[in-house]
Every structure is written in structure tokens, then in C-alpha cells.
Design an enzyme around this catalytic site. Structure first.
Site, PDB file in Angstrom:
ATOM      1  N   LYS A 297       0.829  -1.327   0.155  1.00 13.70           N
ATOM      2  CA  LYS A 297      -0.203   0.165   0.151  1.00 13.70           C
ATOM      3  C   LYS A 297       1.130   1.331   0.413  1.00 13.70           C
ATOM      4  O   LYS A 297       0.534   1.940  -0.115  1.00 13.70           O
ATOM      5  CB  LYS A 297      -0.680   0.220   1.863  1.00 13.70           C
ATOM      6  CG  LYS A 297      -1.849  -0.947   1.277  1.00 13.70           C
ATOM      7  CD  LYS A 297      -2.384  -0.658   2.566  1.00 13.70           C
ATOM      8  CE  LYS A 297      -2.173  -1.994   3.510  1.00 13.70           C
ATOM      9  NZ  LYS A 297      -2.467  -3.430   3.521  1.00 13.70           N
TER      10      LYS A 297
ATOM     11  N   GLU B 256      -5.398  -3.370  -6.591  1.00 13.77           N
ATOM     12  CA  GLU B 256      -7.263  -3.867  -5.962  1.00 13.77           C
ATOM     13  C   GLU B 256      -6.851  -4.387  -4.571  1.00 13.77           C
ATOM     14  O   GLU B 256      -7.541  -4.328  -3.878  1.00 13.77           O
ATOM     15  CB  GLU B 256      -7.411  -5.094  -7.045  1.00 13.77           C
ATOM     16  CG  GLU B 256      -9.173  -5.543  -5.958  1.00 13.77           C
ATOM     17  CD  GLU B 256     -10.202  -4.515  -5.798  1.00 13.77           C
ATOM     18  OE1 GLU B 256      -9.867  -3.891  -4.807  1.00 13.77           O
ATOM     19  OE2 GLU B 256     -10.440  -3.623  -7.379  1.00 13.77           O
TER      20      GLU B 256
ATOM     21  N   GLU C  34      -0.796  -6.642  10.002  1.00 11.80           N
ATOM     22  CA  GLU C  34       0.993  -6.483   9.304  1.00 11.80           C
ATOM     23  C   GLU C  34       1.783  -7.135  10.140  1.00 11.80           C
ATOM     24  O   GLU C  34       1.796  -7.591  11.460  1.00 11.80           O
ATOM     25  CB  GLU C  34       0.990  -4.914   9.282  1.00 11.80           C
ATOM     26  CG  GLU C  34       0.004  -4.126   8.733  1.00 11.80           C
ATOM     27  CD  GLU C  34      -0.093  -4.504   6.579  1.00 11.80           C
ATOM     28  OE1 GLU C  34       1.376  -4.063   6.552  1.00 11.80           O
ATOM     29  OE2 GLU C  34      -0.567  -4.309   5.870  1.00 11.80           O
TER      30      GLU C  34
ATOM     31  N   ASP D  12      -2.947   1.161   9.053  1.00 13.70           N
ATOM     32  CA  ASP D  12      -3.332   1.052   7.713  1.00 13.70           C
ATOM     33  C   ASP D  12      -4.807   1.113   7.372  1.00 13.70           C
ATOM     34  O   ASP D  12      -5.300   1.184   6.052  1.00 13.70           O
ATOM     35  CB  ASP D  12      -3.383  -0.293   8.372  1.00 13.70           C
ATOM     36  CG  ASP D  12      -3.845  -1.817   7.697  1.00 13.70           C
ATOM     37  OD1 ASP D  12      -2.804  -1.491   6.394  1.00 13.70           O
ATOM     38  OD2 ASP D  12      -4.358  -2.096   7.451  1.00 13.70           O
TER      39      ASP D  12
ATOM     40  N   LYS E 237      -5.738   2.771   3.644  1.00 12.65           N
ATOM     41  CA  LYS E 237      -6.521   2.463   2.861  1.00 12.65           C
ATOM     42  C   LYS E 237      -7.870   3.564   2.773  1.00 12.65           C
ATOM     43  O   LYS E 237      -8.612   3.216   1.114  1.00 12.65           O
ATOM     44  CB  LYS E 237      -7.240   0.806   3.596  1.00 12.65           C
ATOM     45  CG  LYS E 237      -6.950   0.150   3.652  1.00 12.65           C
ATOM     46  CD  LYS E 237      -6.922  -1.406   4.050  1.00 12.65           C
ATOM     47  CE  LYS E 237      -6.234  -2.495   4.400  1.00 12.65           C
ATOM     48  NZ  LYS E 237      -6.167  -3.207   5.359  1.00 12.65           N
TER      49      LYS E 237
END
Ligand code: ADP
Ligand code: ASP
Ligand code: MG
Length: 814
Positions: free
Chosen positions: A578, A605, A666, A677, A681
Site C-alpha cells: 500500500k 486492487e 501486518e 493501515d 486504505k
């Protein structure tokens, strides 16, 4: 009469010469045969080397001569019984002595003239023809050796002599009319000028010798026996998928050979074409293969017959306002080149007449520059035209087919294929006959371009995709497992051949242009090179394979920082990491722009909701004109797991530890627990909705006490969780006593994003979210009453790998 030519490999060893005898034995019908032979494969190169060394005053020419002698001696010893050897060896020695004298003379003078080089080169064929003729006699053929220098008359253009057909045809017809033998063996390549000097017909010229004889005697057929099963759709050394072409027209064969299909020497075709004599290219080592028949072909439906490429090309561009509308510039340009005997391979002129570009061999570049600049000295001085521009390190790829003119879209397909794969086209030429479209590209792209074009025109629908996989831990190894499992399906159903051309973990890197065997990759990887990111990137770029995709399964910031290098080389990037998409907006935007500019995919994705179609759904909405009003989501499988298991009796610490042990967090659980996190997102979703926001713009209502957030290590972090056990129990009780559940929720609306813990009531769609599931609610202009919901497992190696897999397929089908 039939003429058969056997090339260098076909007479390159005793075994090969035996095979030639077998072929001739089987040849029907009985009749007269002219057999033209090349030098034993590689001999001409050695002879040239020998001459050059002698000319440079280097004594090593002697050892090269020795190598030539040994090679021929070995062949003679293997071919003939002892009784026949001595006469052959003495004939060989006689010729080699003459050659040695010649080289000694050159060594003394310290200069190699074109004239002497032709003499030196002629020995290869002069010797091979004696050996082959004797072998044929031994096998019972009534074979006569005839020196082609007594039949083929040329000018004195040494190295590339021009044939005087009038004199030559006369000598040939007369000779064969007066000599009744059935088998004639003649050396290819060599000829003589009117004054008797030895000349040669250009490298690969034995084919031409055979064609000259065939045309002169009106042969029924010209056979070219070589080491491949005919002319192929591309050079088999560069394109492993090349296919033999069974039938081809004279014009197509001429175009293909002119543009680098070395299997036949370009001038060969003209003399036999004039007489409509068919040429049959056959494989000495697989005589039962059909090969290629070159003749007037019947109508064919497919547009492209073959592709080829010429290396070592330079482009010359003459440009200037003084050229517009004034006739004679191109004539003067070509005359200047002609005077220097420079062969022009490629021509293109802009319609404004402002410039003219020609392609020539790189070796002629300096000569051309001097000649042209001197021809246009006055105009250059008056600044009416610029000094000749030269570019090197180029090559030409050409697509050839008689039927291209009747088909629309051939050039579109050609240039589209090259463009999508980052092959830059420097110049284009399409003859008005439309039998050929050629493009000048960088030499480093030749192999890739030939394979791409071949794939597009001949191999469809199988498309090869080359993956470079960084990170082969949990997710990466699952991905490799899935790829291996699906290989057959992808080929059969989607026409995709996906190969892993490179892989790396933090210790080792492994590459294979032909694809790493996936059954045993772990073992192979441990034996790979030491991993170094910069070299890994360079190697991928240098391999320059078509349809390359870089797959990042790591969580590394260093790896995320090199994506732009791939994209700007037209290499797609698929990532579950990410970091890139949640870094500065400027970098995210740059990557997206590069992907668009270089026609590569940048797909991520799995950055949100693992394999769930969260980003694709959002992209589909936005691209089809919908507008996002708000996003509300539980995006952390890890936090969902934690709060679902944090029920009466369990300590918060033990639940977090369990989540980590199960692989749902993670590697560093602080990234999940701190909400970071989830921030990443929702940031990515907000950006994909069209908002140019940064991480700092997101509000984080953290549920962790300061001390936990500040813990310096993972171990300390666990300690602080224990120290603040009461705080966590209180959060739980507040929710439970109101009949609600704790969910860590991310929101985005009107350019604002936030994350935080929330108590949700039983009627809320988040209430029943189980295990490590994720859920995303999109409220949009089209989904106003009821949001569009995406829900399902949002973490786990298997589903993440399948999400990456899907992105790879998406990028491959672009
Ligand atoms: P010979 O010594 O028999 O004359 P060459 O080496 O001159 O043989 O030519 C045959 C070689 O041409 C093949 O081995 C192949 O590598 C090369 N080649 C290049 N392009 C093509 C093509 N389109 N089809 C077949 N062969 C090709
Ligand atoms: N022996 C020559 C060459 O290598 C001619 C030929 O083989 O056709 O170029
Ligand atoms: Mg050849």
C-alpha cells in the site's frame, strides 16, 4: 537440369557431407545436377580474420591458418578411407600453401587490400568443392569439379562484385553443353573479373552463384539446402516461436531476405524469378520436412507472410528550409552515397519535403557523413540546410506480405503492438506496393519487437506475459502456487502464457528469460544471486521482455519507491503493497500518469480489502460517470478479527497476539492497531474517488492510549497493552451494555476522511461483520437509497494472492 546449393553448415563436417550424399542418392529423377557448395561453415569468417591480422602486422594470423588447416584435415580424415586420404591431403596442402604465401605477403606489406581479401576468402569454397566432389566420386557418382571463376564474370568491385550476365550466361551455357557429366560440383561465392582476378559476390553469396547457374541453364528447380526447414516467419534464433512458411512469392522472399532473413542471400532471387524457376529451400538435416517453395503463389488470405530485422543501422537525416519545393536534393543525396558505394536500405521523406531520412549500415556512417556534408557544403554554409544528422545504435524491423495492401489495419496493429510495449519507433517506411512496412527502432529493442510482432500476427491468440515477482513469502508463494495451478487454463481459455521471468526475496534474486520452473522455485531461488534492489531493477529493464509485469508482494518502502522506473519503461506494476498509493499524492499521481503515458498498467486492487473487488467497483462507478457521495467501511480484517474476539474474559493483548499469529495483521501489529493501515486504505479509496488528499488530511480517532502509540518496539507495544488492559475492557463494556458492538470504521465524504472506533447497533450493516471480513458501503448519485455493498474476507494470503492474480490477468489483457 537441377541446381542444388549446400550451405556452410550442410558441408560443415564429415557427417554433414555424408548427409549431402544421402540426399543426392534419393534425388529423383535421374538427370544432370549442378551442385554449388559453400565453404565449411565458419571458414570464411576465419579467412577474413586471418587476412585482417596479417594486414595489421599481427603474427597470430599463423595460428588462425593452422586452425583452418586442422579443421579441413580432420574432415578429410573422417570422410575418406586411408588410401584416399593422401591425395586429398596433398591437394589441400597445395592450396593452403598458396594461401599462406598470400598472407605472408600481406603481413610483410602490412596492408590488406580488398583485392587480396577476395583472394583469401575464395579458398574456403575452392577447398570445400574439391572435398565434396571427391566424396561424391567415392560414393559412385560421376562427379566433376568445375571452378566457378571460369564461368562467372564480374567487375572489379572486390567483396561485392557485380555480375556481367551477358558474358556469364554465355560461358555457363557453353560449358554445360560441351560437358556431358551428370554431376558438377562448383564452388559458390567466387567469381573472376574480366582480367582474371578473383572476386567474390558478397557474404552469403553461394546462393547467388547457384541462382546465376540455374538461370543460365534454364534449370527446372533451384534447391537451397541449409540448416533450417525453410524460410520462417522470423529468424528462429531471435523468435523461438517462428514457423516455417510453406509457400511464398518471389517478391515476398526478396523483401524478407533484403530485410535480414539471412536464410537466402537477397540478390539470389532476381535471376531465377526472371525465368520463373522455383526455389525450394530445404533442411539438409531434416530432408523430409517440406521446407519453403518460392514461386508465383496463388491467392492467399492472410496479410503478413513474415517479419525480419536488420541490425547495425544508422539513420541519416538531411533537413532544412532550403529543401522545400526545390527539386534535386534527394538526387544529390543519393548520388553522394552512390559514389561512395553506400547501400541505402531505408528511405522516408516527410510530406512537407522539409527533410529526408535514409537508413544505412552503421559501418558506412562516417563515410556517408563526410560525403553528404561535402556535397552540400555551400547550402550548409548558407544555412539553407543543416549539416547531416546521424543517429546510430538502431535497427530495422520489417513486416512483409503481398496481401497487406488488401487488408486494413495491418500498420495499426503493428505500431499499436510496439507502442503498447514501450518500443519507440524512430522512422517508418511503407513502400507504395504495400508489400512491406518497416520501422526503425533502437537496437536494444530488436528481439522484443520481433517477438511482439510475431505474437501479434502469427501466434494469436496466445500472448506471453513475463512476471517479475518481488516478495515470495506468505502471499508471494501462494501466488506462485496459483499461477502454476492455472497455467493450463490460462493458455486454453484466455490465450495467455504467463511465465515468471524473475523473482526475489530479501536475500536472493533469480532470473530466467525462458521462465523459472515453478515446481521447484524455492530450491532454485536459494541458489540465485544475492538480492540487491537496484540491480534487480536494472536487470529487469535490460531483459526488455515483452508484456513485462512487476509484481510487488512486499511491504517495503524501498520497493514501492522504484515503481516509476518500471512504468516509464512500459513495464506494468501490480502490487499489494500500500505504500506507494498512500505516499505523497504527487507520487501516486505521477505513477498513474506514467502508466497512462507508457501504456502500462498500475494495479493495486489488493491494497484495500485483499481480493475483494473494492477498487475495481469504485473505478467502474467513477468511470461510468457516477459520483461518490460517501464511503463508509470496515477495512481492517485484523481489527475486525480483534474486536470480534475481544469478548468477555479474553485479554486484549492475547486477542491481538492471536491475530498476529494467524497472519491477519501486518508484520508489525502497531500499523493495524494505531489505525494507520485503515488510514492508508481510506486514503486510497478517497483518491480513487477523485480527491487529491494526503495522509495528514485524515482524522484518526485512535482508541489506543498514548503510551501504546509511543511504544518503541513490538515487544514494548504488547507490554503497554497489558498495562492498559482496563482501558480496553472499558471500551468493550460501554458497547456491550448498550447492546452494540465495537467496529473500527473509516469514512469519507466531501473531501474529508476519518477513522475511529465506533459502537454499532444491531440494525447497522456492520454489526454482523464476522471474523476478518471487510465491508465497504458506497453511497453515490446512482446508489442513493441503498448503498452499494462489497463484503467478504478482507485478509489472508490466499485471497490476497488471488486478487494479485486477477490484476495480473487484467494487465495482460490490456
Ligand atoms: P547457409 O550456410 O546454409 O547458407 P545461413 O546461415 O546463411 O545458411 O542461413 C541460414 C540461417 O538463417 C538459419 O540458420 C537462421 O538462423 C537464419 N535466418 C534468419 N532469418 C531467417 C528466417 N526468416 N527463416 C529462416 N532462417 C532464418
Ligand atoms: N562462404 C561465404 C560466406 O560465408 C559464402 C556463403 O556461405 O554463402 O559468406
Ligand atoms: Mg547463406
Amino acid at each position: 537440369m537441377q541446381v542444388l546449393k549446400f550451405g556452410g553448415t550442410s558441408v560443415g563436417s564429415a557427417k554433414a557431407i555424408d548427409q549431402v550424399c544421402q540426399i543426392l542418392k534419393k534425388h529423383k529423377p535421374a538427370g544432370r545436377y549442378a551442385i554449388v557448395v559453400s565453404a565449411l561453415g565458419g571458414t570464411t569468417d576465419k579467412l577474413i580474420r586471418c587476412g585482417q591480422l596479417a594486414g595489421e602486422g599481427q603474427e597470430q594470423y599463423k595460428s588462425v591458418l593452422q586452425e583452418i588447416e586442422n579443421r579441413h584435415l580432420d574432415t578429410i580424415r573422417e570422410l575418406f578411407p586411408i588410401t584416399a586420404q593422401s591425395s586429398m591431403i596433398s591437394q589441400l596442402k597445395k592450396k593452403l600453401n598458396a594461401l599462406e604465401n598470400l598472407c605472408d605477403g600481406i603481413f610483410q606489406v602490412g596492408e590488406l587490400s580488398a583485392r587480396s581479401l577476395d583472394k583469401i576468402m575464395s579458398y574456403g569454397e575452392l577447398i570445400s568443392c574439391v572435398i565434396v566432389a571427391e566424396k561424391l566420386r567415392q560414393q559412385g557418382f560421376s562427379a566433376t569439379c568445375k571452378d566457378s571463376r571460369e564461368l562467372i564474370v564480374t567487375d572489379n568491385n572486390y567483396g561485392h562484385a557485380t555480375v556481367n550476365f551477358h558474358a556469364t550466361n554465355h560461358l555457363i551455357t557453353e560449358y554445360f553443353a560441351q560437358h556431358p557429366a551428370d554431376y558438377f560440383v562448383l564452388p559458390g561465392f567466387v567469381a573472376a573479373a574480366a582480367d582474371g582476378d578473383t572476386t567474390t559476390l558478397g557474404r552469403g553469396g553461394s546462393d547467388y552463384t547457384a541462382a546465376i547457374i540455374a538461370a543460365a541453364v534454364n534449370a527446372d528447380l533451384l534447391d537451397i539446402w541449409t540448416d533450417v526447414s525453410g524460410m520462417m516467419t522470423a529468424d528462429p534464433r531471435l523468435v523461438s516461436q517462428a514457423l516455417p512458411i510453406a509457400h511464398i512469392s518471389y517478391e515476398e522472399a526478396m523483401e524478407l531476405s533484403h530485410f535480414g532473413a539471412k536464410v537466402i542471400y537477397p540478390p539470389t532471387i532476381q535471376p531465377v524469378m526472371d525465368k520463373r524457376i522455383p526455389i525450394w529451400i530445404k533442411n539438409t538435416f531434416a530432408p523430409e520436412d517440406y521446407g519453403t517453395l518460392i514461386q508465383d503463389t496463388e491467392e492467399r488470405s492472410f496479410p503478413v507472410t513474415g517479419i525480419s530485422g536488420i541490425q547495425h543501422i544508422s539513420l541519416l537525416t538531411l533537413e532544412g528550409s532550403g529543401m522545400v519545393g526545390i527539386p534535386g536534393f534527394s538526387k544529390r543525396l543519393f548520388e553522394a552515397l552512390l559514389q561512395e558505394r553506400i547501400n541505402v536500405i531505408f528511405i522516408t521523406q516527410s510530406s512537407s519535403e522539409h527533410s529526408i531520412t535514409v537508413g544505412i549500415h552503421e559501418a558506412d556512417m562516417l563515410k556517408a557523413k563526410t560525403a553528404v556534408d561535402s556535397e552540400f557544403a555551400q547550402e550548409i554554409h548558407d544555412k539553407r540546410i543543416d549539416p547531416l544528422q546521424v543517429e546510430k545504435d538502431l535497427c530495422i524491423v520489417a513486416v512483409v506480405g503481398d496481401k497487406m495492401k488488401n487488408h486494413h489495419g495491418t500498420s495499426g496493429k503493428l505500431f499499436g503492438t510496439l507502442g503498447r510495449n514501450g518500443v519507440n519507433v524512430r522512422a517508418i517506411a511503407q513502400g507504395s506496393t504495400e508489400k512491406n512496412i518497416s520501422a526503425v527502432i533502437n537496437k536494444a529493442d530488436l528481439k522484443k519487437a520481433l517477438n511482439l510482432i510475431h505474437e501479434a500476427f502469427f501466434e494469436a491468440p496466445l500472448k506471453q506475459v513475463n512476471l517479475f515477482v518481488a516478495g515470495v513469502g506468505n502471499v508471494g508463494s501462494k501466488l506462485l502456487e496459483q499461477l502454476q495451478q492455472q497455467q493450463h487454463y490460462l493458455q486454453e481459455e484466455l490465450g495467455l502464457q504467463i511465465r515468471v521471468a524473475g523473482m526475489a526475496n530479501s536475500k536472493n534474486a533469480l532470473f530466467s528469460e525462458y521462465g523459472i520452473g515453478l515446481h521447484d522455485w524455492k530450491n532454485q531461488l536459494t541458489q540465485g544471486d544475492a538480492m540487491d534492489l537496484a540491480s534487480f531493477v536494472e536487470r529487469i529493464k535490460a531483459m526488455n521482455l515483452r508484456n513485462s509485469v512487476f509484481v510487488d508482494n512486499t511491504a517495503s518502502a524501498d520497493v514501492a519507491a522504484v515503481y516509476h522506473e518500471f512504468l516509464q519503461h512500459g513495464i506494468s506494476v501490480v502490487t499489494c503493497n500500500k505504500i506507494a498509493c498512500s505516499s505523497d499524492y504527487a507520487y501516486y499521481k505521477k505513477l498513474k500518469d506514467l502508466a497512462r503515458k507508457y501504456n502500462a498498467s498500475f494495479l493495486f486492487e489488493t491494497n484495500v480489502g485483499a481480493g475483494l473487488p473494492v477498487i475495481n467497483t469504485l473505478n467502474d462507478l467513477v468511470r461510468s460517470g457516477d459520483r461518490v457521495q460517501s464511503i463508509e467501511a470496515v477495512l481492517s480484517g485484523s481489527l475486525n478479527f480483534v474486536f470480534n474476539h475481544f469478548v468477555n474474559g479474553n485479554s486484549f493483548r492475547s486477542v491481538v497476539k492471536a491475530a498476529q499469529d494467524e497472519g491477519y495483521t501486518e508484520p508489525d501489529p502497531r500499523i493495524d492497531l494505531s489505525g494507520k493501515d485503515v488510514m492508508r486504505k481510506i486514503l486510497i479509496l478517497a483518491r480513487e474517488s477523485g480527491a487529491a488528499i494526503e495522509m495528514d488530511d485524515i482524522t484518526n480517532h485512535s482508541f489506543l492510549p498514548e503510551a501504546c502509540l509511543d511504544a518503541p518496539s513490538v515487544a514494548d507495544f504488547y507490554e503497554t497493552l497489558d498495562e492498559h488492559a482496563d482501558h480496553f475492557q472499558q471500551l468493550y463494556h460501554e458497547a456491550a451494555s448498550a447492546g452494540k458492538r465495537l467496529k473500527f470504521v473509516a469514512r469519507y465524504a466531501d473531501g474529508q476522511a476519518s477513522v475511529g472506533l465506533q459502537c454499532v447497533a444491531p440494525d447497522h450493516p456492520f454489526y454482523k461483520l464476522e471474523g476478518k471480513d471487510n465491508i465497504v458501503l458506497y453511497t453515490t448519485n446512482r446508489y442513493q437509497e441503498q448503498p452499494l455493498i462489497v463484503k467478504g474476507a478482507g485478509a489472508g494470503a490466499d485471497v490476497t494472492a488471488s486478487g494479485i492474480f486477477a490484476d495480473i490477468i487484467r494487465s495482460a489483457r490490456l
